[in-house]
Design an enzyme around this catalytic site. Sequence first.
Site, mmCIF file in Angstrom:
data_model
loop_
_atom_site.group_PDB
_atom_site.id
_atom_site.type_symbol
_atom_site.label_atom_id
_atom_site.label_comp_id
_atom_site.label_asym_id
_atom_site.label_seq_id
_atom_site.Cartn_x
_atom_site.Cartn_y
_atom_site.Cartn_z
ATOM 1 N N LYS A 261 0.873 -1.174 -0.064
ATOM 2 C CA LYS A 261 0.033 -0.140 -0.051
ATOM 3 C C LYS A 261 1.030 1.463 -0.032
ATOM 4 O O LYS A 261 0.475 2.537 -0.668
ATOM 5 C CB LYS A 261 -0.937 -0.160 1.018
ATOM 6 C CG LYS A 261 -2.000 -0.993 0.993
ATOM 7 C CD LYS A 261 -3.141 -0.677 1.824
ATOM 8 C CE LYS A 261 -4.414 -1.542 1.989
ATOM 9 N NZ LYS A 261 -5.362 -1.303 3.146
ATOM 10 N N LYS B 288 -5.182 -10.367 -6.512
ATOM 11 C CA LYS B 288 -6.166 -10.467 -5.765
ATOM 12 C C LYS B 288 -7.376 -9.586 -6.179
ATOM 13 O O LYS B 288 -7.194 -8.403 -6.769
ATOM 14 C CB LYS B 288 -5.818 -10.029 -4.609
ATOM 15 C CG LYS B 288 -6.444 -10.312 -3.116
ATOM 16 C CD LYS B 288 -5.856 -10.069 -2.006
ATOM 17 C CE LYS B 288 -6.098 -8.517 -1.687
ATOM 18 N NZ LYS B 288 -5.535 -7.800 -0.477
ATOM 19 N N LYS C 241 -11.035 -3.962 -3.911
ATOM 20 C CA LYS C 241 -11.780 -2.917 -4.156
ATOM 21 C C LYS C 241 -11.142 -1.566 -4.775
ATOM 22 O O LYS C 241 -11.729 -0.873 -5.341
ATOM 23 C CB LYS C 241 -12.001 -2.295 -2.568
ATOM 24 C CG LYS C 241 -13.073 -3.391 -1.574
ATOM 25 C CD LYS C 241 -12.975 -2.623 -0.227
ATOM 26 C CE LYS C 241 -13.546 -3.577 0.640
ATOM 27 N NZ LYS C 241 -13.026 -3.313 1.877
HETATM 28 P P1 TYM Z 1 -10.806 -5.533 4.113
HETATM 29 O O1 TYM Z 1 -11.970 -4.415 3.999
HETATM 30 O O2 TYM Z 1 -9.726 -5.219 3.102
HETATM 31 O O3 TYM Z 1 -11.265 -6.910 3.508
HETATM 32 C C1 TYM Z 1 -12.450 -7.459 4.426
HETATM 33 C C2 TYM Z 1 -12.599 -8.991 4.404
HETATM 34 O O4 TYM Z 1 -12.479 -9.670 2.922
HETATM 35 C C3 TYM Z 1 -11.355 -10.377 2.803
HETATM 36 N N1 TYM Z 1 -11.121 -10.362 1.437
HETATM 37 C C4 TYM Z 1 -10.791 -11.234 0.586
HETATM 38 N N2 TYM Z 1 -11.250 -12.595 0.780
HETATM 39 C C5 TYM Z 1 -10.849 -13.479 -0.152
HETATM 40 N N3 TYM Z 1 -10.627 -13.002 -1.474
HETATM 41 C C6 TYM Z 1 -10.311 -11.651 -1.703
HETATM 42 N N4 TYM Z 1 -10.083 -11.226 -3.010
HETATM 43 C C7 TYM Z 1 -10.309 -10.718 -0.659
HETATM 44 N N5 TYM Z 1 -10.396 -9.613 -0.568
HETATM 45 C C8 TYM Z 1 -10.782 -9.125 1.018
HETATM 46 C C9 TYM Z 1 -10.339 -9.905 3.901
HETATM 47 O O5 TYM Z 1 -9.536 -11.096 4.111
HETATM 48 C C10 TYM Z 1 -11.243 -9.558 5.018
HETATM 49 O O6 TYM Z 1 -11.453 -10.639 5.788
HETATM 50 N N6 TYM Z 1 -7.843 -5.522 7.840
HETATM 51 C C11 TYM Z 1 -9.186 -6.045 7.507
HETATM 52 C C12 TYM Z 1 -10.258 -5.532 8.252
HETATM 53 C C13 TYM Z 1 -10.028 -5.487 9.644
HETATM 54 C C14 TYM Z 1 -9.948 -6.937 10.510
HETATM 55 C C15 TYM Z 1 -9.916 -6.235 11.896
HETATM 56 C C16 TYM Z 1 -10.279 -7.797 10.269
HETATM 57 C C17 TYM Z 1 -9.564 -4.521 10.673
HETATM 58 N N7 TYM Z 1 -9.670 -4.765 11.824
HETATM 59 C C18 TYM Z 1 -9.863 -7.273 12.942
HETATM 60 C C19 TYM Z 1 -10.439 -8.927 11.243
HETATM 61 C C20 TYM Z 1 -10.316 -8.349 12.652
HETATM 62 C C21 TYM Z 1 -9.166 -6.172 5.985
HETATM 63 O O7 TYM Z 1 -8.752 -6.568 5.306
HETATM 64 O O8 TYM Z 1 -10.510 -5.347 5.654
#
Ligand code: TYM
Length: 332
Positions: free
Chosen positions: A111, A194, A197
């Site tokens: 990032k 991957k 978003k």
């Molecule tokens: P975020 O918003 O990037 O992703 C949210 C969830 O979606 C999963 N994910 C995916 N799974 C499969 N294939 C993909 N291409 C894909 N893209 C995203 C992510 O693994 C995630 O589970 N850092 C976290 C947010 C967070 C969090 C936490 C999670 C903040 N605090 C505490 C668990 C516990 C995140 O990646 O958000």
Amino acid sequence: MNRIFSGVQPTGNLHLGNYLGAIRNWVDLQDDYDCIFCIVDLHALTLPQDPEELRTHTREVTAAYLASGIDPEKCIIFNQSSVPGHSELAWLFACITPLGWLNRMTQFKEKAGKHRENAGLGLYAYPVLMAADILLYKATHVPVGEDQKQHLELSRDIAGAFNRQFETEYFPLPEPQILGEAARVMSLRDGSNKMSKSDPSDYSRINMTDDADTIALKVRRARTDPEPLPETVEGLEGRPEAANLIGIYASLSRTSRAEVLATFGGKMFSEFKDALATLAVETLGPIGGEMQRLLAEPGHVDGVLHRGSERAGEIARHHLSEIHRIVGLLRP
Ligand code: TYM
């Protein structure tokens, strides 16, 4: 009862990866765990956000949770910034986390890009805030997609460091739950990236709010190779686009990749893509529709968040007063 904590960032373009890698698994787990599902708006701020869009996206993620079947009677649903304890515990953890641990985080490197000197302190500390999210509730299990594995290892390390430093067993070491055939959904335009978003191409992902025609078009346009589908899972080796689409189909139909190949092995992509588009529309269509309905009545969505933040805040305050005592902060 074991406790689950997980979250999604309100940064727009919620997609099939977020659904299959995370949200749908939460729906399946909600009867067996005490569940807390967060909209992590403070994490979203680690990159620039438009204030009005941030509010809209926060409601949108909440609507996605509800429309996917997360029951606000069973689970706590709230937005991170409404419970101030997250930032406070993140500070306490920042004081015991060695820089060397953060320097290993691959997501920060991705990032921050080439101009690492310009990246914000918040982006660097992102995984420390994540550890605070989870441990503020003493969560034992964290269902996420595969891309979060390294961050969760760091959360375990931070919990362990705290327990050692203060000679306590206060924090559990949270277990990642990386489940199903779609723990890492890849871009529809490039099977080695991957689904994300932030991909500038909307054709790289299926959004949770896409209508049936858009979903079908994106599946039809998905990149493939010229060979027919293989008969076995081993045959997917070296064919990332085929492996991705088969994994998505397996996950949507709640079967395995082997079973999908037993049906489609030897067939051409065109036939398989028709079936995949139908399945994706059947699954996401009703969820997208329900999201739109919920977003038309933001009062209901805000009510869910309000009640969730009260319930989360109560647990957080209780734990923080114990944490203050452990680390030696005076509460006069
Ligand atoms: P975020 O918003 O990037 O992703 C949210 C969830 O979606 C999963 N994910 C995916 N799974 C499969 N294939 C993909 N291409 C894909 N893209 C995203 C992510 O693994 C995630 O589970 N850092 C976290 C947010 C967070 C969090 C936490 C999670 C903040 N605090 C505490 C668990 C516990 C995140 O990646 O958000």
